[in-house]
Design an enzyme around this catalytic site. Structure first.
Site, PDB file in Angstrom:
ATOM      1  CE  LYS A 113      -3.984  -1.809   2.518  1.00 47.63           C
ATOM      2  NZ  LYS A 113      -4.912  -1.697   1.378  1.00 47.63           N
ATOM      3  NE  ARG A 157     -10.486  -9.995  -2.332  1.00 41.68           N
ATOM      4  CZ  ARG A 157     -10.785  -9.083  -3.243  1.00 41.68           C
ATOM      5  NH1 ARG A 157     -10.905  -9.444  -4.520  1.00 41.68           N
ATOM      6  NH2 ARG A 157     -10.973  -7.832  -2.919  1.00 41.68           N
TER       7      ARG A 157
HETATM    8  N1  BES Z   1      -8.202  -3.797   3.999  1.00 39.26           N
HETATM    9  C1  BES Z   1      -8.258  -3.440   2.641  1.00 39.26           C
HETATM   10  C2  BES Z   1      -9.532  -2.691   2.276  1.00 39.26           C
HETATM   11  C3  BES Z   1      -9.656  -1.298   2.824  1.00 39.26           C
HETATM   12  C4  BES Z   1      -9.142  -0.231   2.129  1.00 39.26           C
HETATM   13  C5  BES Z   1     -10.347  -1.075   3.995  1.00 39.26           C
HETATM   14  C6  BES Z   1      -9.302   1.049   2.638  1.00 39.26           C
HETATM   15  C7  BES Z   1     -10.515   0.203   4.476  1.00 39.26           C
HETATM   16  C8  BES Z   1      -9.976   1.269   3.807  1.00 39.26           C
HETATM   17  C9  BES Z   1      -8.202  -4.688   1.776  1.00 39.26           C
HETATM   18  O1  BES Z   1      -7.416  -5.717   2.267  1.00 39.26           O
HETATM   19  C10 BES Z   1      -7.617  -4.292   0.465  1.00 39.26           C
HETATM   20  O2  BES Z   1      -6.481  -3.882   0.447  1.00 39.26           O
HETATM   21  N2  BES Z   1      -8.389  -4.424  -0.601  1.00 39.26           N
HETATM   22  C11 BES Z   1      -7.932  -4.072  -1.903  1.00 39.26           C
HETATM   23  C12 BES Z   1      -8.413  -5.116  -2.880  1.00 39.26           C
HETATM   24  C13 BES Z   1      -7.824  -4.972  -4.264  1.00 39.26           C
HETATM   25  C14 BES Z   1      -6.327  -5.189  -4.241  1.00 39.26           C
HETATM   26  C15 BES Z   1      -8.474  -5.985  -5.179  1.00 39.26           C
HETATM   27  C16 BES Z   1      -8.514  -2.697  -2.245  1.00 39.26           C
HETATM   28  O3  BES Z   1      -9.642  -2.407  -1.855  1.00 39.26           O
HETATM   29  O4  BES Z   1      -7.807  -1.916  -2.864  1.00 39.26           O
HETATM   30 MN    MN Z   2      -5.393  -5.503   1.737  1.00 38.14          MN
END
Ligand code: BES
Ligand code: MN
Ligand code: ZN
Length: 519
Positions: free
Chosen positions: A288, A363
């Site tokens: 991230k 997931r």
């Molecule tokens: N924990 C995150 C989702 C999230 C993002 C929660 C911002 C709260 C605030 C999750 O694990 C994630 O990173 N999801 C990705 C999925 C993508 C890579 C398909 C996302 O939402 O970008």
């Molecule tokens: Mn994530």
């Protein structure tokens, strides 16, 4: 439109002779210089300062009504302060009335906090068009939720009282005592469980690890009707939970699958809850961006909600359902053994998955939990709660939780529960058109689509692969777990969302048949 002008005139008389609407006195903090020429105003200001509620800090206000004070002076109340809080019109749907009581409770707690009150008495409203129990429940909830503070990592200052009420008193204002007592007890249980979920979430990543989830559940397991089982890394290996283990590969903290069972009667239907317990999400190798990454300590809010709901369920002693909660718990970091894009993992039950993005890890851990929970407990229905996708924030903002699932009646029950709890849900579609986005060339499925379109739905499609025909609902709380709609009883940080919705849904559970019998 013509420009409006406002006159400013000089007032040459003694300010204490001013008879207009508002006499505002500008006072600098810590200044001992007289506020104005009139001795009356200076005496008043001196007394106001003595209350300690007004120091002249930036933007601080203190509004007085001298005429009204004179009326009360004939028979002064011994209370140090009196606060009037508006409830709005006493009409409209019951859920709106319930929410106004919660908000008012929150306002009382907030005001009490600003004036550092330690004890507060609240008079319930008379003739309010709700059942007495519900009135007490909602006011009590608002008071306790609004009084929440997280100060574990702040050193106490001697000269600074806690800013949190130690004791609330409630006057029933003639409402039926037994109902008020019962409602208040329910409100207390729900608010305390919600605050417990907030506490877990507020803990930093190094203060709340997967082991802390396990320890918390172990403690809860001592309560009546509850039983705790912890699956450690060796057990996860034995069971073939490649999702949880895969995500955990880059972390030095061992993973756990935390299981808490609430069992009242073997004849009751079992409802399975699953909550994402990602105690810190760095994204892993698909890292991230640094800005705001600290908020990813909140990626365990689904797990917190599910365990806190179990605590409330056990305290209430729900008679008609058995409930099993599963929390897969791990960090998602990028240690040298971390999962890589392109790797293939094998989930519990055998399904293989190609990792496209290691940041789509929620997931992966939930897939194992759902497949295992359904195989082991044969639940009548499954509800999972997860901060799963950033996309749900794009779609719904911070005011609605995303709801997806394969069963209309389960979705309806949850939407109704969310409305009663003022934690609204908005349903999004699911379908084969979206499911295509996780077709993999080399494995059964892949963990992310090749673009970001429909991200929340695609995430749910992945989970759906692991629930078969069991009625299932998925709550994507990424937008509401923290930074939820600003309200008097919702703090800026973690909201504890999901706890009250889940408990309300289970308290009013209406049995559902499986998807096969659905038509
Ligand atoms: N924990 C995150 C989702 C999230 C993002 C929660 C911002 C709260 C605030 C999750 O694990 C994630 O990173 N999801 C990705 C999925 C993508 C890579 C398909 C996302 O939402 O970008
Ligand atoms: Mn994530
Ligand atoms: Zn995550």
């Amino acid at each position: 439109m013509s420009a409006q002008t406002t006159a400013i005139e000089l007032f040459g008389q003694d300010p204490s002779l001013f008879t207009g609407d508002l006499l505002a006195c500008l006072v600098a903090e810590g200044s001992s210089r007289p506020a104005g020429p009139g001795p009356g105003i200076n005496r008043l200001l001196a007394r106001v300062r003595e209350t300690g509620d007004f120091k002249g800090e930036k933007d601080q206000v203190f509004l007085l009504y001298p005429e009204l004070t004179a009326v009360a002076a004939a028979q002064p109340l011994p209370a140090r302060r009196v606060l009037f809080v508006g409830l709005g019109k006493a009409d409209g749907p019951a859920n709106g009335l319930r929410e106004r009581l919660r908000l008012a409770g929150g306002v009382v707690a907030k005001q009490a906090g600003t004036v550092k009150a330690r004890e507060a008495l609240v008079l319930l409203p008379r003739d309010y068009p709700l059942d007495a129990g519900e009135i007490a429940e909602c006011v009590g909830e608002g008071l306790l939720l609004g009084n929440y503070r997280f100060d574990r990592y702040k050193q106490p200052k001697d000269d600074d009282p806690p800013g949190r009420v130690e004791r609330f008193f409630l006057h029933r204002s003639g409402l039926a005592a037994a109902k008020v007592r019962k409602g208040l007890e329910l409100g207390r249980i729900l608010a305390e469980a919600t605050c417990a979920a907030r506490d877990m979430a507020n803990q930093p990543g190094n203060g709340w690890t997967p082991a802390d989830f396990a320890e918390y559940a172990r403690q809860l397991g001592q309560k009546r009707f509850l039983r705790c089982t912890i699956l450690d890394k060796a057990a996860l290996r034995q069971l073939g939970m490649g999702g949880i283990l895969g995500v955990n590969q880059g972390s030095a903290q061992p993973p756990f699958l935390v299981i808490l069972e609430y069992r009242r009667n073997t004849k009751n239907p079992t409802i399975l809850l699953a909550g994402k317990g990602l105690t810190f999400d760095s994204g892993g190798i698909s890292a991230k961006a640094p800005a705001g990454m600290e908020d990813m300590k909140y990626d365990m809010c689904g797990g917190a909600a599910v365990l806190a709901a179990m605590r409330a369920i056990a305290e209430i002693g729900l008679p008609d359902v058995n409930v099993v909660a599963l929390v897969p718990a791990t960090e998602n970091l990028s240690g040298s053994a971390a999962l890589k894009p392109g790797d293939v993992i094998r989930h519990y039950g055998g399904k293989t998955s190609e990792i496209i993005n290691t940041d789509a890890e929620g997931r992966l851990i939930l897939a194992d939990a759902l497949a295992y929970g359904i195989a082991t407990y044969q639940p009548q229905a499954v509800i999972d709660v997860a901060t799963l996708t950033g996309a749900v924030i794009i779609g719904l903002g911070h005011h609605y939780t995303g709801l997806l699932g394969n069963d209309d009646r389960l979705a309806e029950q949850l939407i109704a529960a969310g409305d009663r709890a003022a934690e609204p849900l908005w349903r999004l579609p699911l379908g084969p058109e979206y499911r295509k986005q996780i077709d993999s060339r080399i494995a059964d499925i892949k963990n992310a689509g090749s673009d970001r379109s429909g991200g929340t739905i695609v995430g749910a499609c992945y989970l759906q692969e692991f629930v078969g025909q069991t009625p299932w609902a998925h709550l994507d709380i990424a937008g509401t777990a923290w930074g939820f709609t600003e309200k008097s009883y919702i703090p800026k940080g973690p909201s504890g969302i999901g706890v009250r919705t889940l408990v309300d849904c289970l308290r009013r559970w209406r049995p559902i048949q499986s998807v096969d019998e659905n038509h």
